[in-house]
Design a protein around this motif. Structure first.
Motif, PDB file in Angstrom:
ATOM      1  N   MET A 162      26.318  30.076  30.386  1.00  0.00           N
ATOM      2  CA  MET A 162      26.072  31.394  30.360  1.00  0.00           C
ATOM      3  C   MET A 162      27.159  31.756  32.253  1.00  0.00           C
ATOM      4  O   MET A 162      28.050  32.439  32.616  1.00  0.00           O
ATOM      5  N   ILE A 163      26.686  30.734  32.675  1.00  0.00           N
ATOM      6  CA  ILE A 163      26.908  30.926  34.530  1.00  0.00           C
ATOM      7  C   ILE A 163      28.481  30.304  34.053  1.00  0.00           C
ATOM      8  O   ILE A 163      29.362  30.982  35.475  1.00  0.00           O
ATOM      9  N   GLU A 164      28.829  29.430  33.682  1.00  0.00           N
ATOM     10  CA  GLU A 164      30.156  28.936  33.250  1.00  0.00           C
ATOM     11  C   GLU A 164      31.487  29.657  33.078  1.00  0.00           C
ATOM     12  O   GLU A 164      32.687  29.880  33.356  1.00  0.00           O
ATOM     13  N   GLN A 165      30.624  30.689  31.932  1.00  0.00           N
ATOM     14  CA  GLN A 165      31.811  31.484  31.500  1.00  0.00           C
ATOM     15  C   GLN A 165      31.559  33.144  32.465  1.00  0.00           C
ATOM     16  O   GLN A 165      32.611  33.013  32.382  1.00  0.00           O
ATOM     17  N   ILE A 166      31.204  32.896  33.293  1.00  0.00           N
ATOM     18  CA  ILE A 166      30.964  34.368  34.828  1.00  0.00           C
ATOM     19  C   ILE A 166      31.678  33.297  35.607  1.00  0.00           C
ATOM     20  O   ILE A 166      32.618  34.223  35.886  1.00  0.00           O
ATOM     21  N   PHE A 167      31.861  32.068  35.704  1.00  0.00           N
ATOM     22  CA  PHE A 167      32.852  31.446  36.833  1.00  0.00           C
ATOM     23  C   PHE A 167      33.983  31.614  36.682  1.00  0.00           C
ATOM     24  O   PHE A 167      34.844  31.957  37.073  1.00  0.00           O
ATOM     25  N   ARG A 168      33.884  31.394  34.730  1.00  0.00           N
ATOM     26  CA  ARG A 168      35.955  31.630  35.202  1.00  0.00           C
ATOM     27  C   ARG A 168      36.668  32.714  35.026  1.00  0.00           C
ATOM     28  O   ARG A 168      37.895  33.634  34.616  1.00  0.00           O
ATOM     29  N   ALA A 169      35.443  34.163  34.115  1.00  0.00           N
ATOM     30  CA  ALA A 169      35.895  34.895  34.432  1.00  0.00           C
ATOM     31  C   ALA A 169      35.951  35.513  35.607  1.00  0.00           C
ATOM     32  O   ALA A 169      36.951  36.865  35.928  1.00  0.00           O
ATOM     33  N   GLU A 170      35.222  35.832  36.447  1.00  0.00           N
ATOM     34  CA  GLU A 170      34.908  36.014  38.168  1.00  0.00           C
ATOM     35  C   GLU A 170      35.232  35.560  39.299  1.00  0.00           C
ATOM     36  O   GLU A 170      35.362  36.469  40.060  1.00  0.00           O
ATOM     37  N   TYR A 171      35.370  33.662  38.958  1.00  0.00           N
ATOM     38  CA  TYR A 171      35.924  33.036  40.053  1.00  0.00           C
ATOM     39  C   TYR A 171      37.170  34.037  40.786  1.00  0.00           C
ATOM     40  O   TYR A 171      36.781  34.016  42.210  1.00  0.00           O
ATOM     41  N   GLY A 172      38.407  34.629  40.454  1.00  0.00           N
ATOM     42  CA  GLY A 172      39.467  34.624  40.792  1.00  0.00           C
ATOM     43  C   GLY A 172      39.678  35.986  41.923  1.00  0.00           C
ATOM     44  O   GLY A 172      39.998  36.411  42.696  1.00  0.00           O
ATOM     45  N   ARG A 173      38.284  36.965  41.036  1.00  0.00           N
ATOM     46  CA  ARG A 173      38.256  38.057  41.235  1.00  0.00           C
ATOM     47  C   ARG A 173      37.806  38.428  42.759  1.00  0.00           C
ATOM     48  O   ARG A 173      37.917  39.017  43.939  1.00  0.00           O
ATOM     49  N   ALA A 174      36.505  37.410  43.032  1.00  0.00           N
ATOM     50  CA  ALA A 174      35.745  37.470  44.374  1.00  0.00           C
ATOM     51  C   ALA A 174      36.655  36.752  45.618  1.00  0.00           C
ATOM     52  O   ALA A 174      36.463  36.978  46.454  1.00  0.00           O
ATOM     53  N   VAL A 175      37.535  35.714  44.522  1.00  0.00           N
ATOM     54  CA  VAL A 175      37.734  35.015  46.174  1.00  0.00           C
ATOM     55  C   VAL A 175      39.248  35.422  46.352  1.00  0.00           C
ATOM     56  O   VAL A 175      39.481  35.809  47.574  1.00  0.00           O
ATOM     57  N   SER A 176      39.461  36.895  45.597  1.00  0.00           N
ATOM     58  CA  SER A 176      40.619  37.602  45.740  1.00  0.00           C
ATOM     59  C   SER A 176      40.279  38.331  46.859  1.00  0.00           C
ATOM     60  O   SER A 176      40.989  39.285  47.450  1.00  0.00           O
ATOM     61  N   VAL A 177      39.225  39.027  46.783  1.00  0.00           N
ATOM     62  CA  VAL A 177      38.042  39.715  47.785  1.00  0.00           C
ATOM     63  C   VAL A 177      38.085  39.657  49.085  1.00  0.00           C
ATOM     64  O   VAL A 177      38.432  40.118  49.902  1.00  0.00           O
ATOM     65  N   LEU A 178      37.754  38.567  48.938  1.00  0.00           N
ATOM     66  CA  LEU A 178      37.354  37.662  50.330  1.00  0.00           C
ATOM     67  C   LEU A 178      38.777  37.745  51.218  1.00  0.00           C
ATOM     68  O   LEU A 178      38.982  37.951  52.470  1.00  0.00           O
ATOM     69  N   THR A 179      39.596  36.544  50.372  1.00  0.00           N
ATOM     70  CA  THR A 179      40.683  36.651  51.159  1.00  0.00           C
ATOM     71  C   THR A 179      41.661  38.101  51.621  1.00  0.00           C
ATOM     72  O   THR A 179      42.590  37.677  52.515  1.00  0.00           O
ATOM     73  N   ARG A 180      41.320  39.021  50.953  1.00  0.00           N
ATOM     74  CA  ARG A 180      42.284  40.251  51.207  1.00  0.00           C
ATOM     75  C   ARG A 180      42.017  40.905  52.910  1.00  0.00           C
ATOM     76  O   ARG A 180      42.288  41.350  53.251  1.00  0.00           O
ATOM     77  N   VAL A 181      40.626  40.425  52.664  1.00  0.00           N
ATOM     78  CA  VAL A 181      39.449  41.393  53.843  1.00  0.00           C
ATOM     79  C   VAL A 181      40.436  39.512  55.244  1.00  0.00           C
ATOM     80  O   VAL A 181      40.462  39.687  56.118  1.00  0.00           O
ATOM     81  N   LEU A 182      39.503  38.476  54.917  1.00  0.00           N
ATOM     82  CA  LEU A 182      39.600  37.349  55.595  1.00  0.00           C
ATOM     83  C   LEU A 182      40.917  37.044  55.847  1.00  0.00           C
ATOM     84  O   LEU A 182      40.845  36.439  57.242  1.00  0.00           O
ATOM     85  N   GLY A 183      41.834  36.613  54.726  1.00  0.00           N
ATOM     86  CA  GLY A 183      43.221  36.008  55.024  1.00  0.00           C
ATOM     87  C   GLY A 183      42.663  34.662  54.937  1.00  0.00           C
ATOM     88  O   GLY A 183      44.153  33.808  55.732  1.00  0.00           O
ATOM     89  N   ASP A 184      41.756  34.252  54.992  1.00  0.00           N
ATOM     90  CA  ASP A 184      41.070  32.235  54.839  1.00  0.00           C
ATOM     91  C   ASP A 184      40.675  32.265  53.213  1.00  0.00           C
ATOM     92  O   ASP A 184      39.938  32.447  52.750  1.00  0.00           O
ATOM     93  N   LEU A 185      42.055  32.140  52.491  1.00  0.00           N
ATOM     94  CA  LEU A 185      41.603  30.953  51.741  1.00  0.00           C
ATOM     95  C   LEU A 185      41.059  29.848  51.356  1.00  0.00           C
ATOM     96  O   LEU A 185      39.961  29.731  50.762  1.00  0.00           O
ATOM     97  N   ASP A 186      40.486  29.186  52.462  1.00  0.00           N
ATOM     98  CA  ASP A 186      39.688  28.488  52.451  1.00  0.00           C
ATOM     99  C   ASP A 186      38.270  29.154  52.235  1.00  0.00           C
ATOM    100  O   ASP A 186      37.065  28.286  51.716  1.00  0.00           O
TER     101      ASP A 186
END
Length: 407
Positions: free
Chosen positions: A1-25
């Motif tokens: 279950m967690i693996e499926q959510i990771f596949r589906a949502e990891y990119g969106r979550a990283v993008s939301v924070l990157t958009r505000v922070l400007g820091d990928l790491d």
């Protein structure tokens, strides 16, 4: 279950924070921390009603905590304050959030392979090992490539924003490569990835309806996906010629073939269209190998690569025989690729030679369990066949005399 959510949502979550922070790491670390927390809490407390929102909120809180802990500078406090508010949804010419983020990551300032690798890492939910396997390079090499790409983005202050309509065509090649690699990563046992890739292909076709390569990629994915139910049966990989065609998806085949015919009318052939045409020929049994070989000749002319040459050799074996194909295969530099050795093994067997060494090399390099199982079964058959031949050689070469039977 967690693996499926990771596949589906990891990119969106990283993008939301990157958009505000400007820091990928920082964005990646915060999201990874959130998923680590989920792995600890969800089995005990249960999966929340909105798991994607939970991940983003938790990651945002992690980022706030880290920013406040690491520095007291005004800039970091300002970033932390921004994170406390839900970021506004960006608008632009790309209507789908996931596709928009892929376009955003495929910035032309980066080398094409770096664009694809970074996008797969950030938005495709793939591990560095999976990406390295797709590129046929060692994992440390791919890890360094991703680190350098992120470093260039940071040093050049490349913004992560929605591209304008005029910017879309120059990013298209990388976007198509990303979608296809996501599809390939999922086609054996991750149906959610193949489904997501096809969905993105459909959205992209609506966005850029006059780009034949977009339609070619969609047709290719549909035709390959049409055989998914027959490709792996009870965990075992089944080769094309052995598949139960009644398990093929007729609707996907019809749609894919219709798109291929539409692409032909454009008369602007590209790699994805030609690969789709090859799969369309395979979808109409019996396979016309002369046509397949002609299509591979065309594909090799516009996209020369050892992998394409390897697949062309498979068609050449059907048209001109295994000896001609083996000569071309042996000239390829693909030692790290398990299919190279698997194809060699098949050609050697058809020539009456022992394929065991080639199969062992393929087994050493294959990583997917279904592929390893298939190669192991073929190796077992080859070993048994060689033993039978040895036994035959040990038998007398004259007819037994009357009365020589065992009692």
């Amino acid at each position: 279950m967690i693996e499926q959510i990771f596949r589906a949502e990891y990119g969106r979550a990283v993008s939301v924070l990157t958009r505000v922070l400007g820091d990928l790491d920082l964005a990646e670390e915060a999201v990874q921390d959130a998923f680590a927390t989920a792995a600890e809490q969800w089995p005990v407390k249960g999966v929340p009603p909105a798991p994607a929102g939970w991940i983003i909120t938790t990651a945002r809180n992690r980022a706030i905590d880290r920013l406040r802990r690491e520095t007291k500078g005004r800039e970091k406090h300002a970033q932390a304050a921004l994170l406390q508010h839900e970021p506004e949804e960006e608008v632009g010419d790309v209507p789908d959030d996931r596709l928009r983020l892929i376009f955003t990551c495929c910035h032309p300032s980066l080398a094409l392979q770096a664009q694809v690798a970074l996008t797969l890492k950030l938005l495709g939910g793939l591990t560095t090992a999976e990406i390295a396997r797709a590129f046929l390079v060692p994992e440390p090499t791919m890890a360094q490539r991703i680190v350098r790409a992120k470093g260039k983005i940071r040093a050049a202050r490349i913004p992560y924003r929605v591209p304008r309509d005029a910017d879309l065509p120059e990013r298209l090649k990388a976007v198509l490569a990303v979608i296809y690699l996501i599809f390939n990563e999922g086609y054996l046992d991750k149906a959610e990835l193949t489904g997501e890739a096809i969905r993105l292909g459909r959205v992209l076709a609506q966005l850029m309806p006059d780009e034949p390569e977009v339609w070619g990629l969609l047709a290719l994915m549909l035709l390959v996906a049409s055989r998914q139910e027959a490709r792996v049966v009870d965990g075992s990989l089944v080769l094309l010629e052995d598949q139960d065609r009644s398990r093929w998806d007729a609707e996907l085949i019809a749609e894919g073939q219709d798109i291929v015919r539409r692409c032909l009318r454009w008369n602007r052939p590209g790699p994805y269209q030609i690969q789709a045409a090859i799969n369309a020929v395979h979808s109409d049994p019996p396979t016309d190998w002369h046509q397949v070989l002609a299509l591979y000749d065309q594909l090799l002319a516009i996209m020369p690569s050892p992998v394409v040459a390897l697949h062309r050799a498979v068609a050449l074996a059907e048209v001109e025989g295994p000896a001609a194909a083996l000569q071309e295969v042996d000239a390829l530099d693909l030692d790290r690729y398990h299919l190279f050795h698997a194809v060699r093994a098949d050609l050697l067997k058809r020539l009456g030679e022992d394929p065991s060494a080639a199969l062992k090399a393929a087994l050493e390099r294959a990583e997917h369990p279904a592929e390893r199982d298939l190669i192991s079964r073929r190796l077992g058959l080859a070993t048994a066949d060689q033993q039978d031949r040895a036994d035959d050689r040990d038998q007398p070469d004259h007819d037994p005399q009357p009365g020589g039977h065992a009692t």
